[in-house]
Design an enzyme around this catalytic site. Structure first.
Site, mmCIF file in Angstrom:
data_model
loop_
_atom_site.group_PDB
_atom_site.id
_atom_site.type_symbol
_atom_site.label_atom_id
_atom_site.label_comp_id
_atom_site.label_asym_id
_atom_site.label_seq_id
_atom_site.Cartn_x
_atom_site.Cartn_y
_atom_site.Cartn_z
ATOM 1 N N GLY A 176 -1.877 6.464 -2.407
ATOM 2 C CA GLY A 176 -2.934 6.306 -3.220
ATOM 3 C C GLY A 176 -4.090 5.381 -2.489
ATOM 4 N N HIS A 177 -3.672 4.279 -2.122
ATOM 5 C CA HIS A 177 -4.470 3.283 -1.335
ATOM 6 C C HIS A 177 -5.038 3.688 -0.162
ATOM 7 C CE1 HIS A 177 -1.561 0.167 -3.305
ATOM 8 N NE2 HIS A 177 -2.813 -0.133 -3.788
ATOM 9 N N LYS B 284 -6.334 5.648 -11.455
ATOM 10 C CA LYS B 284 -5.271 5.329 -12.429
ATOM 11 C C LYS B 284 -5.409 4.198 -13.109
ATOM 12 C CE LYS B 284 -0.564 3.852 -12.184
ATOM 13 N NZ LYS B 284 -1.067 2.313 -12.065
ATOM 14 N N LEU C 119 0.739 -1.296 -0.031
ATOM 15 C CA LEU C 119 -0.032 -0.082 -0.189
ATOM 16 C C LEU C 119 0.890 1.286 -0.153
ATOM 17 C CD1 LEU C 119 -2.639 -1.172 2.499
ATOM 18 C CD2 LEU C 119 -2.493 -1.415 0.183
#
Ligand code: PAF
Length: 287
Positions: free
Chosen positions: A32-33, A148, A29
Protein backbone atom coordinates in the site's frame (compact mmCIF):
# COMPACT_ATOMS: atom_id res chain seq x y z
CA UNK A 1 18.22 6.57 -2.86
CA UNK A 2 19.75 9.10 -0.52
CA UNK A 3 18.88 9.06 3.17
CA UNK A 4 18.58 12.19 5.32
CA UNK A 5 18.58 11.67 9.07
CA UNK A 6 18.18 15.35 9.98
CA UNK A 7 16.26 18.37 8.70
CA UNK A 8 19.58 19.97 7.79
CA UNK A 9 20.64 16.96 5.66
CA UNK A 10 17.24 16.91 3.98
CA UNK A 11 17.38 20.62 3.09
CA UNK A 12 20.85 20.09 1.60
CA UNK A 13 19.68 17.15 -0.52
CA UNK A 14 16.66 19.10 -1.73
CA UNK A 15 18.28 22.45 -2.40
CA UNK A 16 18.31 22.09 -6.18
CA UNK A 17 15.04 20.18 -6.51
CA UNK A 18 12.58 22.18 -8.62
CA UNK A 19 9.63 20.01 -7.59
CA UNK A 20 9.05 17.58 -4.75
CA UNK A 21 6.49 14.75 -4.47
CA UNK A 22 6.09 13.51 -0.91
CA UNK A 23 4.81 10.36 0.86
CA UNK A 24 4.84 10.55 4.67
CA UNK A 25 4.81 7.18 6.49
CA UNK A 26 5.54 5.62 9.85
CA UNK A 27 7.54 2.82 8.21
CA UNK A 28 6.93 -0.94 8.29
CA UNK A 29 6.13 -0.48 4.64
CA UNK A 30 3.84 -2.76 2.63
CA UNK A 31 2.52 -2.74 -0.93
CA UNK A 32 0.00 0.00 0.00
CA UNK A 33 2.81 2.44 0.87
CA UNK A 34 4.72 1.53 -2.30
CA UNK A 35 1.60 2.32 -4.31
CA UNK A 36 1.63 5.82 -2.74
CA UNK A 37 5.24 6.29 -3.91
CA UNK A 38 4.26 5.11 -7.39
CA UNK A 39 1.35 7.59 -7.52
CA UNK A 40 3.60 10.40 -6.22
CA UNK A 41 6.07 9.75 -9.05
CA UNK A 42 3.29 9.48 -11.65
CA UNK A 43 1.63 12.69 -10.45
CA UNK A 44 4.81 14.75 -10.84
CA UNK A 45 7.23 12.76 -13.02
CA UNK A 46 9.90 15.49 -13.00
CA UNK A 47 9.82 15.86 -9.23
CA UNK A 48 12.27 14.59 -6.66
CA UNK A 49 10.33 11.85 -4.83
CA UNK A 50 10.64 11.97 -1.05
CA UNK A 51 9.31 9.46 1.48
CA UNK A 52 9.55 9.92 5.22
CA UNK A 53 9.66 7.34 7.98
CA UNK A 54 8.91 8.70 11.43
CA UNK A 55 6.92 7.01 14.18
CA UNK A 56 5.24 10.08 15.59
CA UNK A 57 4.89 9.88 19.36
CA UNK A 58 2.47 12.85 19.33
CA UNK A 59 -0.29 10.82 17.68
CA UNK A 60 -0.17 7.89 20.12
CA UNK A 61 -2.06 7.95 23.43
CA UNK A 62 -0.04 6.71 26.42
CA UNK A 63 -1.77 3.29 26.42
CA UNK A 64 -1.31 2.81 22.64
CA UNK A 65 1.36 0.93 20.68
CA UNK A 66 4.08 3.60 20.22
CA UNK A 67 6.84 1.44 21.74
CA UNK A 68 5.79 -1.77 20.02
CA UNK A 69 4.95 -0.18 16.64
CA UNK A 70 6.92 -2.32 14.14
CA UNK A 71 10.19 -0.70 13.06
CA UNK A 72 11.73 -2.41 10.02
CA UNK A 73 14.10 0.26 8.71
CA UNK A 74 16.49 -1.86 6.60
CA UNK A 75 13.66 -3.63 4.81
CA UNK A 76 11.78 -0.34 4.31
CA UNK A 77 14.89 1.19 2.68
CA UNK A 78 15.21 -1.74 0.27
CA UNK A 79 11.52 -1.48 -0.70
CA UNK A 80 11.68 2.29 -1.26
CA UNK A 81 14.87 2.00 -3.27
CA UNK A 82 13.30 -0.70 -5.50
CA UNK A 83 10.28 1.59 -6.01
CA UNK A 84 12.58 4.35 -7.32
CA UNK A 85 12.18 6.71 -4.37
CA UNK A 86 14.88 9.42 -4.59
CA UNK A 87 15.16 10.57 -0.98
CA UNK A 88 14.21 9.03 2.33
CA UNK A 89 13.78 11.42 5.25
CA UNK A 90 14.15 9.43 8.47
CA UNK A 91 14.64 11.98 11.24
CA UNK A 92 15.52 11.11 14.80
CA UNK A 93 12.97 12.11 17.39
CA UNK A 94 15.44 14.66 18.82
CA UNK A 95 15.70 16.26 15.40
CA UNK A 96 11.99 16.65 14.68
CA UNK A 97 11.10 17.34 18.33
CA UNK A 98 14.29 18.82 19.89
CA UNK A 99 12.11 20.17 22.69
CA UNK A 100 8.52 19.38 23.65
CA UNK A 101 6.28 20.40 20.73
CA UNK A 102 4.12 23.09 22.35
CA UNK A 103 2.89 24.74 19.15
CA UNK A 104 0.35 22.31 17.70
CA UNK A 105 -2.17 22.24 14.88
CA UNK A 106 -5.70 21.81 16.25
CA UNK A 107 -8.13 20.66 13.56
CA UNK A 108 -11.81 21.56 14.03
CA UNK A 109 -13.77 19.38 16.44
CA UNK A 110 -16.54 18.60 13.93
CA UNK A 111 -13.99 16.83 11.74
CA UNK A 112 -11.37 15.63 14.22
CA UNK A 113 -13.26 14.78 17.43
CA UNK A 114 -15.60 12.31 15.71
CA UNK A 115 -14.99 8.65 14.71
CA UNK A 116 -11.23 8.01 15.13
CA UNK A 117 -10.84 11.23 17.10
CA UNK A 118 -13.59 10.20 19.54
CA UNK A 119 -11.88 6.87 20.26
CA UNK A 120 -8.32 8.25 20.05
CA UNK A 121 -8.46 11.70 21.70
CA UNK A 122 -5.67 13.96 20.45
CA UNK A 123 -4.86 11.68 17.51
CA UNK A 124 -5.57 14.26 14.81
CA UNK A 125 -3.75 17.02 16.70
CA UNK A 126 -0.70 14.73 16.62
CA UNK A 127 -1.17 13.83 12.96
CA UNK A 128 -1.86 17.40 11.80
CA UNK A 129 1.08 18.79 13.76
CA UNK A 130 3.61 16.28 12.42
CA UNK A 131 2.29 16.47 8.85
CA UNK A 132 2.46 20.27 8.93
CA UNK A 133 6.01 20.05 10.26
CA UNK A 134 7.02 17.42 7.69
CA UNK A 135 5.50 19.64 4.97
CA UNK A 136 7.69 22.51 6.21
CA UNK A 137 10.77 20.28 6.06
CA UNK A 138 10.10 18.79 2.61
CA UNK A 139 8.13 21.71 1.04
CA UNK A 140 6.36 19.36 -1.35
CA UNK A 141 4.34 20.35 -4.41
CA UNK A 142 2.33 17.15 -4.09
CA UNK A 143 1.74 14.91 -1.06
CA UNK A 144 0.12 11.48 -1.31
CA UNK A 145 -1.96 9.73 1.38
CA UNK A 146 -3.86 6.44 1.46
CA UNK A 147 -7.65 6.45 1.63
CA UNK A 148 -7.51 3.67 4.22
CA UNK A 149 -7.04 6.46 6.77
CA UNK A 150 -10.00 8.28 5.26
CA UNK A 151 -10.59 10.73 8.09
CA UNK A 152 -6.87 11.55 8.21
CA UNK A 153 -6.99 12.41 4.51
CA UNK A 154 -10.01 14.71 5.11
CA UNK A 155 -8.26 16.44 8.03
CA UNK A 156 -5.11 17.03 5.98
CA UNK A 157 -7.03 18.27 2.95
CA UNK A 158 -8.85 20.73 5.21
CA UNK A 159 -5.62 21.86 6.89
CA UNK A 160 -3.96 22.51 3.53
CA UNK A 161 -6.99 24.46 2.31
CA UNK A 162 -7.44 26.51 5.50
CA UNK A 163 -3.75 27.29 5.93
CA UNK A 164 -3.31 28.05 2.19
CA UNK A 165 -0.44 25.58 1.95
CA UNK A 166 0.62 25.40 -1.72
CA UNK A 167 0.42 21.60 -1.83
CA UNK A 168 -1.75 19.31 -3.94
CA UNK A 169 -3.08 16.46 -1.79
CA UNK A 170 -3.72 13.17 -3.60
CA UNK A 171 -5.72 10.31 -2.03
CA UNK A 172 -5.04 6.76 -3.22
CA UNK A 173 -7.46 3.81 -3.08
CA UNK A 174 -6.77 1.19 -0.43
CA UNK A 175 -4.83 -1.89 -1.48
CA UNK A 176 -6.34 -5.15 -0.22
CA UNK A 177 -5.15 -8.71 0.31
CA UNK A 178 -6.78 -11.38 -1.90
CA UNK A 179 -9.51 -11.99 0.69
CA UNK A 180 -10.36 -8.24 0.90
CA UNK A 181 -8.53 -7.27 4.10
CA UNK A 182 -7.14 -3.72 3.77
CA UNK A 183 -3.33 -3.73 3.91
CA UNK A 184 -2.09 -2.21 7.18
CA UNK A 185 1.07 -2.33 9.27
CA UNK A 186 -1.13 -3.36 12.22
CA UNK A 187 -2.25 -6.56 10.40
CA UNK A 188 1.07 -7.97 11.60
CA UNK A 189 -0.34 -8.01 15.16
CA UNK A 190 -3.01 -10.58 14.17
CA UNK A 191 -2.62 -14.27 15.09
CA UNK A 192 -3.16 -16.67 12.18
CA UNK A 193 -6.69 -17.41 13.40
CA UNK A 194 -7.44 -13.68 13.70
CA UNK A 195 -5.89 -13.02 10.28
CA UNK A 196 -8.31 -15.54 8.75
CA UNK A 197 -11.28 -13.75 10.40
CA UNK A 198 -10.03 -10.19 9.83
CA UNK A 199 -11.81 -9.94 6.46
CA UNK A 200 -15.11 -9.86 8.39
CA UNK A 201 -14.60 -6.11 8.91
CA UNK A 202 -14.49 -5.30 5.19
CA UNK A 203 -17.32 -7.84 4.76
CA UNK A 204 -19.47 -5.85 7.20
CA UNK A 205 -18.66 -2.60 5.36
CA UNK A 206 -19.57 -4.19 2.01
CA UNK A 207 -22.90 -5.33 3.45
CA UNK A 208 -23.55 -1.79 4.78
CA UNK A 209 -22.73 -0.28 1.37
CA UNK A 210 -25.13 -2.73 -0.31
CA UNK A 211 -27.86 -1.86 2.22
CA UNK A 212 -27.31 1.87 1.65
CA UNK A 213 -27.53 1.38 -2.12
CA UNK A 214 -30.77 -0.58 -1.92
CA UNK A 215 -32.29 2.07 0.39
CA UNK A 216 -31.12 4.80 -2.00
CA UNK A 217 -32.69 3.10 -4.99
CA UNK A 218 -36.03 2.92 -3.15
CA UNK A 219 -35.85 6.43 -1.59
CA UNK A 220 -34.08 8.82 -3.89
CA UNK A 221 -34.92 11.63 -1.53
CA UNK A 222 -36.41 11.89 1.92
CA UNK A 223 -35.70 11.20 5.56
CA UNK A 224 -32.75 8.86 5.98
CA UNK A 225 -31.78 8.95 9.68
CA UNK A 226 -33.83 5.92 10.73
CA UNK A 227 -32.78 3.69 7.84
CA UNK A 228 -29.12 4.66 8.31
CA UNK A 229 -29.25 4.05 12.07
CA UNK A 230 -30.71 0.61 11.40
CA UNK A 231 -27.98 -0.25 8.86
CA UNK A 232 -25.31 0.87 11.33
CA UNK A 233 -26.79 -1.05 14.26
CA UNK A 234 -27.19 -4.25 12.21
CA UNK A 235 -23.54 -4.06 11.17
CA UNK A 236 -22.36 -3.47 14.77
CA UNK A 237 -24.42 -6.46 15.94
CA UNK A 238 -23.18 -8.74 13.16
CA UNK A 239 -19.55 -8.02 14.09
CA UNK A 240 -20.28 -8.45 17.81
CA UNK A 241 -21.89 -11.82 17.00
CA UNK A 242 -18.63 -12.83 15.31
CA UNK A 243 -16.63 -11.98 18.42
CA UNK A 244 -15.40 -8.50 17.48
CA UNK A 245 -15.60 -5.36 19.64
CA UNK A 246 -16.64 -2.64 17.18
CA UNK A 247 -15.95 1.03 18.05
CA UNK A 248 -18.08 2.39 15.22
CA UNK A 249 -19.59 1.40 11.88
CA UNK A 250 -21.17 4.41 10.24
CA UNK A 251 -22.47 5.86 6.99
CA UNK A 252 -21.29 9.44 6.36
CA UNK A 253 -20.99 12.05 3.64
CA UNK A 254 -17.67 11.76 1.84
CA UNK A 255 -16.77 15.44 1.77
CA UNK A 256 -17.01 16.30 5.48
CA UNK A 257 -17.92 13.02 7.22
CA UNK A 258 -21.18 14.56 8.45
CA UNK A 259 -24.14 12.33 9.30
CA UNK A 260 -26.64 11.38 6.59
CA UNK A 261 -30.10 12.69 7.42
CA UNK A 262 -31.56 12.91 3.91
CA UNK A 263 -31.22 10.54 0.98
CA UNK A 264 -29.76 12.49 -1.94
CA UNK A 265 -27.14 12.02 -4.64
CA UNK A 266 -24.32 13.28 -2.37
CA UNK A 267 -21.48 10.72 -2.34
CA UNK A 268 -21.32 8.61 0.82
CA UNK A 269 -18.71 6.50 2.57
CA UNK A 270 -19.05 3.71 5.14
CA UNK A 271 -16.36 3.69 7.80
CA UNK A 272 -15.58 1.22 10.55
CA UNK A 273 -13.18 0.55 13.40
CA UNK A 274 -13.24 -2.61 15.47
CA UNK A 275 -11.06 -4.66 17.71
CA UNK A 276 -10.31 -8.31 17.04
CA UNK A 277 -8.57 -9.70 20.10
CA UNK A 278 -6.14 -6.95 21.03
CA UNK A 279 -5.72 -5.55 17.50
CA UNK A 280 -7.72 -2.52 16.41
CA UNK A 281 -8.41 -2.38 12.67
CA UNK A 282 -10.00 0.38 10.60
CA UNK A 283 -11.38 0.33 7.08
CA UNK A 284 -13.84 2.16 4.83
CA UNK A 285 -15.59 1.92 1.47
CA UNK A 286 -16.80 4.73 -0.73
CA UNK A 287 -20.42 4.08 -1.75
O1 PAF B 1 -0.71 7.56 8.09
C1 PAF B 1 0.38 7.57 8.71
O2 PAF B 1 1.23 6.70 8.55
C2 PAF B 1 0.67 8.68 9.71
O3 PAF B 1 -0.48 9.06 10.38
C3 PAF B 1 1.37 9.89 9.09
C4 PAF B 1 0.50 10.57 8.03
C5 PAF B 1 2.67 9.46 8.45
C6 PAF B 1 1.67 10.94 10.17
O4 PAF B 1 2.50 10.41 11.17
Amino acid sequence: MQIAHSIEDLRRLLQNAKQRAFVPTMGNLHAGHLELVKVAKQTLPEAMSVASIFVNRLQFAPHEDFDSYPRTFANDCALLEAQGCNILFAPQEKDLYPEPQVFKVHPPAELADILEGAFRPGFFVGVSTVVHKLFNCVQPDVAVFGKKDYQQLMVIQRMVQQMALPIQIVGVDTLRADDGLALSSRNGYLSSDERARAVELSGALKQMAANVRSNLSRNLSGEASKAIAQIEEQAMQSLRDKGWQPDYLVVRHQHDLSAVTQFSDAPLVVLGAARLGSTRLIDNLEV
